[in-house]
Design a protein around this motif. Structure first.
Motif, PDB file in Angstrom:
ATOM      1  N   ALA A  50       0.845  -1.194   0.000  1.00  0.00           N
ATOM      2  CA  ALA A  50       0.000   0.000   0.000  1.00  0.00           C
ATOM      3  C   ALA A  50       0.875   1.237   0.000  1.00  0.00           C
ATOM      4  O   ALA A  50       2.036   1.206   0.440  1.00  0.00           O
ATOM      5  N   LEU A  51       0.316   2.316  -0.500  1.00  0.00           N
ATOM      6  CA  LEU A  51       0.867   3.642  -0.296  1.00  0.00           C
ATOM      7  C   LEU A  51       0.006   4.273   0.786  1.00  0.00           C
ATOM      8  O   LEU A  51      -1.218   4.301   0.671  1.00  0.00           O
ATOM      9  N   VAL A  52       0.649   4.737   1.850  1.00  0.00           N
ATOM     10  CA  VAL A  52      -0.071   5.183   3.038  1.00  0.00           C
ATOM     11  C   VAL A  52       0.173   6.668   3.265  1.00  0.00           C
ATOM     12  O   VAL A  52       1.327   7.123   3.291  1.00  0.00           O
ATOM     13  N   GLY A  53      -0.920   7.418   3.424  1.00  0.00           N
ATOM     14  CA  GLY A  53      -0.817   8.855   3.632  1.00  0.00           C
ATOM     15  C   GLY A  53      -0.500   9.220   5.069  1.00  0.00           C
ATOM     16  O   GLY A  53      -0.413   8.365   5.961  1.00  0.00           O
ATOM     17  N   THR A  54      -0.357  10.505   5.324  1.00  0.00           N
ATOM     18  CA  THR A  54       0.033  10.988   6.652  1.00  0.00           C
ATOM     19  C   THR A  54      -1.014  10.694   7.717  1.00  0.00           C
ATOM     20  O   THR A  54      -0.699  10.603   8.898  1.00  0.00           O
ATOM     21  N   ASP A  55      -2.263  10.541   7.282  1.00  0.00           N
ATOM     22  CA  ASP A  55      -3.328  10.251   8.249  1.00  0.00           C
ATOM     23  C   ASP A  55      -3.584   8.760   8.406  1.00  0.00           C
ATOM     24  O   ASP A  55      -4.532   8.352   9.064  1.00  0.00           O
ATOM     25  N   GLY A  56      -2.720   7.937   7.796  1.00  0.00           N
ATOM     26  CA  GLY A  56      -2.876   6.490   7.875  1.00  0.00           C
ATOM     27  C   GLY A  56      -3.761   5.905   6.800  1.00  0.00           C
ATOM     28  O   GLY A  56      -3.930   4.681   6.725  1.00  0.00           O
ATOM     29  N   GLU A  57      -4.323   6.763   5.953  1.00  0.00           N
ATOM     30  CA  GLU A  57      -5.200   6.258   4.888  1.00  0.00           C
ATOM     31  C   GLU A  57      -4.387   5.486   3.856  1.00  0.00           C
ATOM     32  O   GLU A  57      -3.293   5.904   3.458  1.00  0.00           O
ATOM     33  N   MET A  58      -4.940   4.357   3.423  1.00  0.00           N
ATOM     34  CA  MET A  58      -4.295   3.561   2.381  1.00  0.00           C
ATOM     35  C   MET A  58      -4.718   4.125   1.031  1.00  0.00           C
ATOM     36  O   MET A  58      -5.822   3.891   0.551  1.00  0.00           O
ATOM     37  N   LEU A  59      -3.822   4.891   0.413  1.00  0.00           N
ATOM     38  CA  LEU A  59      -4.128   5.628  -0.804  1.00  0.00           C
ATOM     39  C   LEU A  59      -4.158   4.733  -2.038  1.00  0.00           C
ATOM     40  O   LEU A  59      -4.811   5.061  -3.026  1.00  0.00           O
ATOM     41  N   HIS A  60      -3.437   3.649  -1.979  1.00  0.00           N
ATOM     42  CA  HIS A  60      -3.357   2.714  -3.110  1.00  0.00           C
ATOM     43  C   HIS A  60      -2.967   1.361  -2.553  1.00  0.00           C
ATOM     44  O   HIS A  60      -2.130   1.274  -1.650  1.00  0.00           O
ATOM     45  N   GLN A  61      -3.589   0.303  -3.047  1.00  0.00           N
ATOM     46  CA  GLN A  61      -3.277  -1.046  -2.588  1.00  0.00           C
ATOM     47  C   GLN A  61      -2.977  -1.941  -3.782  1.00  0.00           C
ATOM     48  O   GLN A  61      -3.549  -1.757  -4.867  1.00  0.00           O
ATOM     49  N   ALA A  62      -2.095  -2.916  -3.567  1.00  0.00           N
ATOM     50  CA  ALA A  62      -1.730  -3.851  -4.635  1.00  0.00           C
ATOM     51  C   ALA A  62      -1.304  -5.171  -4.022  1.00  0.00           C
ATOM     52  O   ALA A  62      -0.926  -5.240  -2.850  1.00  0.00           O
ATOM     53  N   ARG A  63      -1.362  -6.216  -4.826  1.00  0.00           N
ATOM     54  CA  ARG A  63      -0.939  -7.548  -4.396  1.00  0.00           C
ATOM     55  C   ARG A  63      -0.098  -8.180  -5.492  1.00  0.00           C
ATOM     56  O   ARG A  63      -0.278  -7.893  -6.679  1.00  0.00           O
ATOM     57  N   LEU A  64       0.798  -9.078  -5.067  1.00  0.00           N
ATOM     58  CA  LEU A  64       1.669  -9.756  -6.018  1.00  0.00           C
ATOM     59  C   LEU A  64       2.140 -11.074  -5.408  1.00  0.00           C
ATOM     60  O   LEU A  64       2.370 -11.152  -4.202  1.00  0.00           O
ATOM     61  N   ALA A  65       2.279 -12.102  -6.231  1.00  0.00           N
ATOM     62  CA  ALA A  65       2.824 -13.373  -5.757  1.00  0.00           C
ATOM     63  C   ALA A  65       4.307 -13.204  -5.431  1.00  0.00           C
ATOM     64  O   ALA A  65       5.011 -12.423  -6.089  1.00  0.00           O
ATOM     65  N   THR A  66       4.787 -13.922  -4.439  1.00  0.00           N
ATOM     66  CA  THR A  66       6.211 -13.820  -4.088  1.00  0.00           C
ATOM     67  C   THR A  66       7.094 -14.534  -5.094  1.00  0.00           C
ATOM     68  O   THR A  66       8.267 -14.200  -5.246  1.00  0.00           O
ATOM     69  N   GLY A  67       6.547 -15.546  -5.775  1.00  0.00           N
ATOM     70  CA  GLY A  67       7.360 -16.324  -6.703  1.00  0.00           C
ATOM     71  C   GLY A  67       8.366 -17.211  -5.995  1.00  0.00           C
ATOM     72  O   GLY A  67       9.451 -17.483  -6.507  1.00  0.00           O
ATOM     73  N   ARG A  68       7.978 -17.715  -4.809  1.00  0.00           N
ATOM     74  CA  ARG A  68       8.946 -18.480  -4.017  1.00  0.00           C
ATOM     75  C   ARG A  68       9.375 -19.771  -4.694  1.00  0.00           C
ATOM     76  O   ARG A  68      10.430 -20.320  -4.360  1.00  0.00           O
ATOM     77  N   GLU A  69       8.562 -20.270  -5.634  1.00  0.00           N
ATOM     78  CA  GLU A  69       8.942 -21.499  -6.327  1.00  0.00           C
ATOM     79  C   GLU A  69      10.199 -21.298  -7.168  1.00  0.00           C
ATOM     80  O   GLU A  69      10.850 -22.264  -7.582  1.00  0.00           O
ATOM     81  N   ARG A  70      10.560 -20.037  -7.423  1.00  0.00           N
ATOM     82  CA  ARG A  70      11.763 -19.730  -8.205  1.00  0.00           C
ATOM     83  C   ARG A  70      13.002 -19.549  -7.335  1.00  0.00           C
ATOM     84  O   ARG A  70      14.085 -19.277  -7.833  1.00  0.00           O
ATOM     85  N   GLY A  71      12.827 -19.699  -6.009  1.00  0.00           N
ATOM     86  CA  GLY A  71      13.977 -19.629  -5.118  1.00  0.00           C
ATOM     87  C   GLY A  71      14.057 -18.321  -4.355  1.00  0.00           C
ATOM     88  O   GLY A  71      13.406 -17.332  -4.706  1.00  0.00           O
ATOM     89  N   PRO A  72      14.876 -18.302  -3.286  1.00  0.00           N
ATOM     90  CA  PRO A  72      14.942 -17.124  -2.414  1.00  0.00           C
ATOM     91  C   PRO A  72      15.440 -15.864  -3.095  1.00  0.00           C
ATOM     92  O   PRO A  72      14.980 -14.757  -2.789  1.00  0.00           O
TER      93      PRO A  72
END
Length: 317
Positions: A17-39
């Motif tokens: 997330a991008l978080v503003g000064t008042d704690g508001e979540m201005l933008h949210q996103a998700r993504l796979a870690t891709g752990r099957e490809r290694g650390p």
């Protein structure tokens, strides 16, 4: 608009997330870690994801992020900014803070343990808001906790504070991967309840949520499994209450989604076990799966604009 980058890295996916000064979540996103490809690939994914968020924030808000906070699982050395070990991600001794700071143009970066970071958010802006002493407990695949004192979370001398899941509640009981026998998380985690109910019901696909539904429908087998877990959890919590004397107990994680099916018998079991101790208020977590991102955002703001933790919404601009 001033903002910070917040990242919550899990075993299979990342929330950001991008978080503003008042704690508001201005933008949210998700993504796979891709752990099957290694650390190494996991680390690369984190850095790329953070860079994309920085670019997005600069485009949308006219300036780059002022700081970043990241929460990761496993063993974390927050002081040195190192992700020491995470079995489910396969990494060891990753200097994540330094790597992120370099990738993000030198901005301050805070690194924290995932459960303690979520507990920070619950304590400051969630279910524990206003409590000077609280204990956050997450009932998931395992059980972990966060000890909150005056709006801060205690990491301990070596970064292991809050590991309530490895309190031994049934001496000589089920072996735990930690090396002990009878640890709390072997009896009261969502994974433990799922396993117990799958065996009791004869359905290998049954899980803790199914057990809770069966309890609500009056199934005696489910009630026995559920009470077994509640009793173990109460034993562990009363040990924690005796040591820490929290004002509020915040219970989150998958098992807490059962609502009063969990909380009503749990409150009763805790009350029956205390003698001289003061029974804390026992409440469900309030922030759901946003707790990690919110906590990472709080850590980031603390780096550049420390606030009175009792009033976290007042962040200087």
């Amino acid at each position: 608009m001033r903002h910070v980058i917040a990242l919550d890295v899990g075993g299979t996916g990342m929330k950001a997330a991008l978080v503003g000064t008042d704690g508001e979540m201005l933008h949210q996103a998700r993504l796979a870690t891709g752990r099957e490809r290694g650390p190494d690939a996991v680390v690369a994914s984190i850095l790329d994801f953070a860079a994309e968020l920085r670019a997005y924030g600069e485009r949308c808000f006219g300036e780059p992020a002022a700081a970043s906070g990241v929460a990761v699982p496993g063993i974390v050395d927050s002081d040195r900014g190192i992700a020491v070990y995470a079995a489910n991600l396969g990494w060891r001794d990753v200097p994540l803070r330094a790597l992120l700071a370099e990738r993000l143009g030198g901005v301050p970066v805070a690194l924290g343990h995932d459960v303690r970071t979520g507990g920070l958010a619950e304590g400051r802006v969630g279910a524990g808001r206003g409590a000077d002493r609280y204990l956050f407990v997450a009932l998931g695949t395992g059980i972990a906790g966060a000890i909150g004192v005056d709006g801060r979370v205690e990491a301990g001398a070596h970064g292991f504070a809050g590991e309530i899941g490895h309190i031994v509640v049934r001496p000589g009981g089920i072996p735990c991967p930690c090396g002990q026998h009878g640890c709390l998380e072997r009896f009261a985690s969502a994974a433990a309840v799922s396993q117990a109910w799958a065996e009791a019901s004869g359905d290998p696909e049954a899980d803790a949520a199914d057990c809770a539904k069966a309890v609500e429908s009056g199934d005696p087998r489910a009630s026995a499994v559920w009470q077994h877990a509640v009793d173990a959890l109460a034993d562990g919590l009363v040990t924690a209450v005796t040591l820490l004397d929290p004002r509020t107990l915040i219970i989150g994680g998958g098992l807490a989604e059962a609502g009063e099916t969990l909380f009503t018998p749990l409150r009763t079991a805790v009350e029956h076990r205390v003698t001289f101790q003061k029974v804390p208020t026992i409440v469900p977590a309030a922030l759901g799966d946003t707790a990690g991102c919110r906590g990472a955002g709080l850590m980031a703001w603390d780096l550049i604009s420390p606030t009175d933790p009792k009033d976290p919404s007042e962040v200087s601009t």
